[in-house]
Design a protein around this motif. Structure first.
Motif, PDB file in Angstrom:
ATOM      1  N   GLU A 448       0.856  -1.204  -0.234  1.00 48.95           N
ATOM      2  CA  GLU A 448       0.061  -0.010   0.028  1.00 48.95           C
ATOM      3  C   GLU A 448       0.767   1.204  -0.176  1.00 48.95           C
ATOM      4  O   GLU A 448       0.580   2.254  -0.668  1.00 48.95           O
ATOM      5  CB  GLU A 448      -0.970  -0.035   1.308  1.00 48.95           C
ATOM      6  N   LYS A 449       1.890   1.477   0.743  1.00 50.99           N
ATOM      7  CA  LYS A 449       2.989   2.397   0.920  1.00 50.99           C
ATOM      8  C   LYS A 449       3.432   2.506  -0.777  1.00 50.99           C
ATOM      9  O   LYS A 449       3.549   3.627  -1.396  1.00 50.99           O
ATOM     10  CB  LYS A 449       4.243   2.111   1.537  1.00 50.99           C
ATOM     11  N   GLY A 452       0.481   3.499  -2.844  1.00 57.40           N
ATOM     12  CA  GLY A 452      -0.398   4.630  -2.833  1.00 57.40           C
ATOM     13  C   GLY A 452      -1.836   4.262  -2.608  1.00 57.40           C
ATOM     14  O   GLY A 452      -2.800   5.265  -2.835  1.00 57.40           O
ATOM     15  N   LYS A 453      -2.173   3.048  -2.667  1.00 57.25           N
ATOM     16  CA  LYS A 453      -3.478   2.569  -2.880  1.00 57.25           C
ATOM     17  C   LYS A 453      -3.874   1.675  -1.226  1.00 57.25           C
ATOM     18  O   LYS A 453      -3.173   1.007  -0.808  1.00 57.25           O
ATOM     19  CB  LYS A 453      -3.900   1.712  -3.973  1.00 57.25           C
TER      20      LYS A 453
END
Length: 473
Positions: A448-449, A452-453
Motif C-alpha cells: 500500500e505504501k 499509494g492505494k
C-alpha cells in the motif's frame, strides 16, 4: 561450606535432572540470588507452538559432524554463538532423539536436561541481557526422520535425517533440522553457519553456501562449508553420498554448484545446465541475487518425494526436477530464503510469490498469460479450502491454498497497481527485507505504501483473508 550450599548439593544429588534445573534457577555457585529467568521453550508460533525458543538470538552455528553410514551413527559438536535478549538463568534448544554427551556455556560446564524435543541448558552463571555467549553441545546417536501429519490426519511428509542407499539427505521444513543438530528451530531466528562434515573418503558431503576446504586423512574426508549470510534452520541441508559434483558460473560471474546422484545424472543434465539462465532471468525480475552461489541437489525420488528451497542449494527428487519447479525453488532464494517469514502463518508469502514466478515464466516463455494461470487456479476448488494467510493448523501449512490462492493474491495486486508498480514492489520488497524476516502485515503495508492505494476491500479482504470463493475471478 555454609548450610545453604550443603543443603543445595545434597538435594541435587537426589533429584531428577528436570527438578534439579528448577532448583538451580534459584541460586548460583556463589550462593547469590539469581537475577535471570528461564528462556521460553517456544516462540508461540501460531501453528507450531513448541518450535523455537525465547530469550536469545543466535548469531552463528559452527557444526562439526562425523557420520558413519554403515552404522547410521552421528557424532556432533554444535558451537552456538548467541546474544541474550533477556537476563537468562537457563535457555532451551530444539533437539530430536539425539543424546547430549556434554554441554558448556562460555567454557564452563552447563547442566543439561532433555525432555522430548527440548534441551534445557543451565549455565554456570546467569547471562546478562545483551551479552553475547557461546554454548557448546556435544551429542551423538542415530538421527531419526521426523514425520508430519497431513491435513487428513494421516502421516505426511518425512523430513529431518533421511537415510539413503549410500548416505543421508537432511531436509528441514518445517521442523526437521532438530533431527541432526540443536538449534533455535524457528524461521524468525536466522544465523550464519559453518558446517564441517567427516565421512568415508568414497563419499561427498554437500551443504549450503561455499566449500571452504576438503581434506582426506586416514580414509576419511572432511568437507567444510560456510554460509555467511543469515539462514533459517529449516533451510539448512546436508547430502552425503556418491554425488557427481560440478561447478560453473552464470554470465555475471555467480558461482553455480550442482550435486547429482549418479543414478539420475543423465536425465537431469539438460535442465541443470539451465540454472544460470533461469537465475539471470529471476535477477531481472526480482533484483540482485541475495547470496554468493546457487545450484541444486538432485536425487532419486525414493529418497525424498518433494522439492525444497534449501538455501543456495535447492533439493529435487528427479521426478519433480522440471522447469516449473526449478523456477519456483530459485525464486525462493529471494522470497523465503533471503526474506524469511516471521512465523509459519506467513508461509504464503514464500509460496505465493514463488508460484507467481512460475506464472511469470510461463508468460515470458510459454505464451501463457498470467491471467490464464490465475483462472486455472481460481477454478481449482482445492485452492479455496482456507485463506492463504490463515491455515487452520500446522497440518495445512503446505496445502494448496498457500500456493495457488497465494499466487492469486499476487496477481490481484498486479492488476490493482499496474505492471510498472508491481515489479517495483516485488523487487523492492526483496531489497527492503534482504536477509531479514517479514510478516503478512509487513507485506500488505509495504504494497500500500509503494502503490499509494488502499487495497483492503479489493485485495486483502477478499483474496487474502476472505473465507469464501468470489463469484467471479
Amino acid at each position: 561450606m555454609d548450610q545453604r550450599t550443603h543443603l543445595r548439593n545434597l538435594t541435587l544429588r537426589n533429584l531428577t535432572p528436570a527438578v534439579a534445573l528448577l532448583l538451580l534457577a534459584g541460586c548460583t555457585d556463589s550462593g547469590a540470588a539469581v537475577h535471570g529467568k528461564p528462556g521460553a521453550p517456544g516462540v508461540r508460533d501460531p501453528l507450531f507452538r513448541g518450535l523455537g525458543n525465547g530469550g536469545y538470538d543466535v548469531q552463528r552455528y559452527a557444526l562439526t559432524l562425523d557420520y558413519e553410514p554403515e552404522t547410521g551413527r552421528l557424532k556432533g559438536t554444535a558451537e552456538i554463538t548467541a546474544r541474550a535478549t533477556q537476563d537468562l538463568s537457563s535457555f532451551n534448544l530444539d533437539l530430536h532423539k539425539l543424546t547430549v554427551d556434554s554441554a558448556t556455556v562460555d567454557g564452563k560446564k552447563a547442566a543439561a536436561n532433555q525432555a522430548g524435543d527440548e534441551l534445557t541448558l543451565r549455565p554456570h552463571r546467569d547471562i546478562d541481557k545483551g551479552k553475547t555467549f557461546r554454548a557448546v553441545v556435544r551429542y551423538s546417536g542415530e538421527p531419526q526422520k521426523v514425520i508430519n501429519k497431513g491435513s487428513d490426519g494421516k502421516a505426511g511428509d518425512e523430513e529431518g535425517w533421511l537415510e539413503t542407499a549410500d548416505g543421508t539427505l537432511a531436509v528441514g521444513q518445517p521442523t526437521g533440522s532438530m533431527a541432526w543438530f540443536p538449534s533455535n528451530n524457528h524461521p524468525s531466528d536466522k544465523a550464519s553457519y559453518d558446517i564441517k562434515v567427516t565421512v568415508p573418503k568414497r563419499l561427498k558431503a554437500i551443504s549450503n553456501g561455499e566449500l571452504m576446504s576438503q581434506r582426506t586423512t586416514g580414509g576419511r574426508t572432511t568437507f567444510a562449508w560456510k554460509s555467511k549470510d543469515p539462514m533459517a534452520s529449516y533451510l539448512v541441508t546436508l547430502a552425503i553420498g556418491e554425488y557427481d559434483v560440478k561447478e560453473s558460473r552464470t554470465s555475471s560471474g555467480l558461482r553455480v554448484l550442482t550435486a547429482v546422484d549418479p543414478a539420475v545424472a543423465g536425465e537431469s543434465a539438460e535442465l541443470l545446465a539451465r540454472i544460470p539462465e533461469i537465475t539471470e532471468w529471476a535477477t531481472g525480475n526480482f533484483g540482485r541475487y541475495p547470496f554468493s552461489s546457487i545450484g541444486a541437489i538432485v536425487v532419486p525420488t525414493d529418497e525424498v518425494d518433494y522439492a525444497l528451497e534449501t538455501q543456495t542449494r535447492p533439493v529435487f527428487p528427479v521426478e519433480q526436477f522440471d522447469v516449473e519447479t526449478l523456477v519456483h525453488e530459485i525464486a525462493h532464494q529471494w522470497y523465503g530464503n533471503s526474506v524469511t517469514p516471521e512465523s509459519w502463518k506467513d508461509m504464503w508469502l514464500n509460496e505465493g510469490l514463488a508460484t507467481y514466478a512460475e506464472w511469470i515464466w510461463a508468460e515470458d516463455f510459454e505464451d501463457t498469460p498470467a491471467q490464464e494461470s490465475f483462472e486455472e487456479a481460481f477454478a481449482d476448488e482445492e485452492n479455496w479450502a482456507f485463506p492463504p494467510a490463515d491455515p487452520p493448523s500446522a497440518a495445512e501449512v503446505s496445502d494448496r491454498p498457500v500456493y495457488g490462492r497465494g499466487a492469486m493474491v499476487i496477481h490481484k495486486i498486479r492488476q490493482a497497481v499496474g505492471d510498472d508498480t508491481f515489479y517495483d514492489i516485488v523487487e523492492g520488497w526483496a531489497k527492503a527485507n534482504r536477509h531479514g524476516n517479514a510478516s503478512t502485515a509487513d507485506f500488505t503495508a509495504y504494497v500500500e505504501k509503494m502503490s499509494g492505494k488502499d487495497l483492503g476491500k479489493e485485495v486483502w479482504d477478499t483474496w487474502l483473508y476472505g473465507p469464501d470463493k468470489p463469484a467471479q475471478p
